[in-house]
Design a protein around this motif. Structure first.
Motif, PDB file in Angstrom:
ATOM      1  N   ALA A  23       1.043  -1.053  -0.191  1.00 28.59           N
ATOM      2  CA  ALA A  23      -0.368  -0.177  -0.122  1.00 28.59           C
ATOM      3  C   ALA A  23       0.706   1.272  -0.162  1.00 28.59           C
ATOM      4  O   ALA A  23       1.584   1.288   0.216  1.00 28.59           O
ATOM      5  N   GLY A  24       0.628   1.884  -1.193  1.00 27.24           N
ATOM      6  CA  GLY A  24       1.150   3.051  -1.165  1.00 27.24           C
ATOM      7  C   GLY A  24       2.809   3.531  -1.767  1.00 27.24           C
ATOM      8  O   GLY A  24       2.805   4.886  -2.013  1.00 27.24           O
ATOM      9  N   ARG A  25       3.060   2.293  -2.602  1.00 26.33           N
ATOM     10  CA  ARG A  25       4.327   1.816  -2.789  1.00 26.33           C
ATOM     11  C   ARG A  25       4.351   1.357  -4.015  1.00 26.33           C
ATOM     12  O   ARG A  25       4.662   0.109  -4.070  1.00 26.33           O
ATOM     13  N   PRO A  26       3.681   1.868  -5.183  1.00 22.33           N
ATOM     14  CA  PRO A  26       3.461   1.451  -6.587  1.00 22.33           C
ATOM     15  C   PRO A  26       4.651   1.366  -7.486  1.00 22.33           C
ATOM     16  O   PRO A  26       5.772   2.496  -7.064  1.00 22.33           O
ATOM     17  N   HIS A  27       4.982   0.090  -7.268  1.00 15.71           N
ATOM     18  CA  HIS A  27       5.987  -0.769  -8.528  1.00 15.71           C
ATOM     19  C   HIS A  27       6.163   0.107 -10.008  1.00 15.71           C
ATOM     20  O   HIS A  27       7.484  -0.320 -10.516  1.00 15.71           O
ATOM     21  N   ILE A  28       4.813   0.280 -10.165  1.00 18.90           N
ATOM     22  CA  ILE A  28       5.185   0.805 -11.403  1.00 18.90           C
ATOM     23  C   ILE A  28       3.829   2.089 -11.174  1.00 18.90           C
ATOM     24  O   ILE A  28       3.748   2.694 -11.131  1.00 18.90           O
ATOM     25  N   ALA A  64      -1.742  -1.026  -9.948  1.00 15.12           N
ATOM     26  CA  ALA A  64      -0.675  -1.462 -10.034  1.00 15.12           C
ATOM     27  C   ALA A  64      -1.209  -3.067  -9.347  1.00 15.12           C
ATOM     28  O   ALA A  64      -0.354  -4.153  -9.043  1.00 15.12           O
ATOM     29  N   ASP A  65      -1.955  -2.658  -8.361  1.00 13.97           N
ATOM     30  CA  ASP A  65      -2.893  -3.611  -7.576  1.00 13.97           C
ATOM     31  C   ASP A  65      -2.661  -5.088  -8.125  1.00 13.97           C
ATOM     32  O   ASP A  65      -2.486  -6.282  -7.570  1.00 13.97           O
ATOM     33  N   ASN A  86       9.682  -1.172 -11.310  1.00 14.10           N
ATOM     34  CA  ASN A  86      11.048  -1.665 -10.435  1.00 14.10           C
ATOM     35  C   ASN A  86      10.300  -2.664 -10.336  1.00 14.10           C
ATOM     36  O   ASN A  86       8.578  -2.807  -9.819  1.00 14.10           O
ATOM     37  N   TYR A  87      10.889  -3.657  -9.371  1.00 13.79           N
ATOM     38  CA  TYR A  87      10.404  -5.031  -8.856  1.00 13.79           C
ATOM     39  C   TYR A  87       9.741  -4.604  -7.510  1.00 13.79           C
ATOM     40  O   TYR A  87      10.167  -3.664  -6.792  1.00 13.79           O
ATOM     41  N   GLY A  91       8.563  -9.882  -0.924  1.00 12.29           N
ATOM     42  CA  GLY A  91       7.527 -10.405  -0.324  1.00 12.29           C
ATOM     43  C   GLY A  91       6.917  -9.566  -0.541  1.00 12.29           C
ATOM     44  O   GLY A  91       5.492 -10.395  -0.292  1.00 12.29           O
ATOM     45  N   PHE A  92       5.901  -8.485  -1.395  1.00 11.75           N
ATOM     46  CA  PHE A  92       4.913  -8.059  -2.149  1.00 11.75           C
ATOM     47  C   PHE A  92       4.961  -8.195  -3.911  1.00 11.75           C
ATOM     48  O   PHE A  92       6.104  -8.768  -4.225  1.00 11.75           O
ATOM     49  N   GLY A  93       3.753  -8.197  -4.361  1.00 13.33           N
ATOM     50  CA  GLY A  93       4.092  -8.721  -5.817  1.00 13.33           C
ATOM     51  C   GLY A  93       2.679  -9.943  -5.700  1.00 13.33           C
ATOM     52  O   GLY A  93       1.867  -9.820  -5.520  1.00 13.33           O
TER      53      GLY A  93
END
Length: 99
Positions: A23-28, A64-65, A86-87, A91-93
């Motif tokens: 949450a709050g840190r999208p990788h795209i 991006a969820d 970014n990847y 543990g997330f994704g």
């Protein structure tokens, strides 16, 4: 005699995946733009998870969820700087159920 085979929808297959959202840190992220380029518009059609959409003002946005981290958007738009990718943090994704 032909046998009718039920069509398999991508959405039915994506349901098998699980996602741990950071949450709050999208990788795209999509760079701010006045009007979307042809490649950004293409992402609204070619992203297998359908993460990209046009909003009411004609801008391309990403959710991006549900991203499968396939790299399609990187191939189309990362070199031009229209997106940053970014990847996800460890543990997330996406968590693929069958490998």
């Amino acid at each position: 005699m032909t046998i009718a085979v039920p069509a398999v929808r991508v959405e039915d297959k994506l349901y098998q995946n699980r996602y741990l959202i950071d949450a709050g840190r999208p990788h795209i992220t999509v760079r701010a733009h006045q009007s979307p380029s042809a490649n950004l518009l293409a992402l609204t059609r070619v992203c297998p998870a359908r993460c990209y959409e046009l909003n009411a003002t004609g801008q391309v946005e990403i959710a991006a969820d549900g991203c499968m981290e396939c790299g399609t958007c990187r191939v189309l738009c990362e070199a031009s700087g229209e997106i940053t990718w970014n990847y996800p943090r460890g543990g997330f994704g996406v968590l693929f159920k069958f490998g």
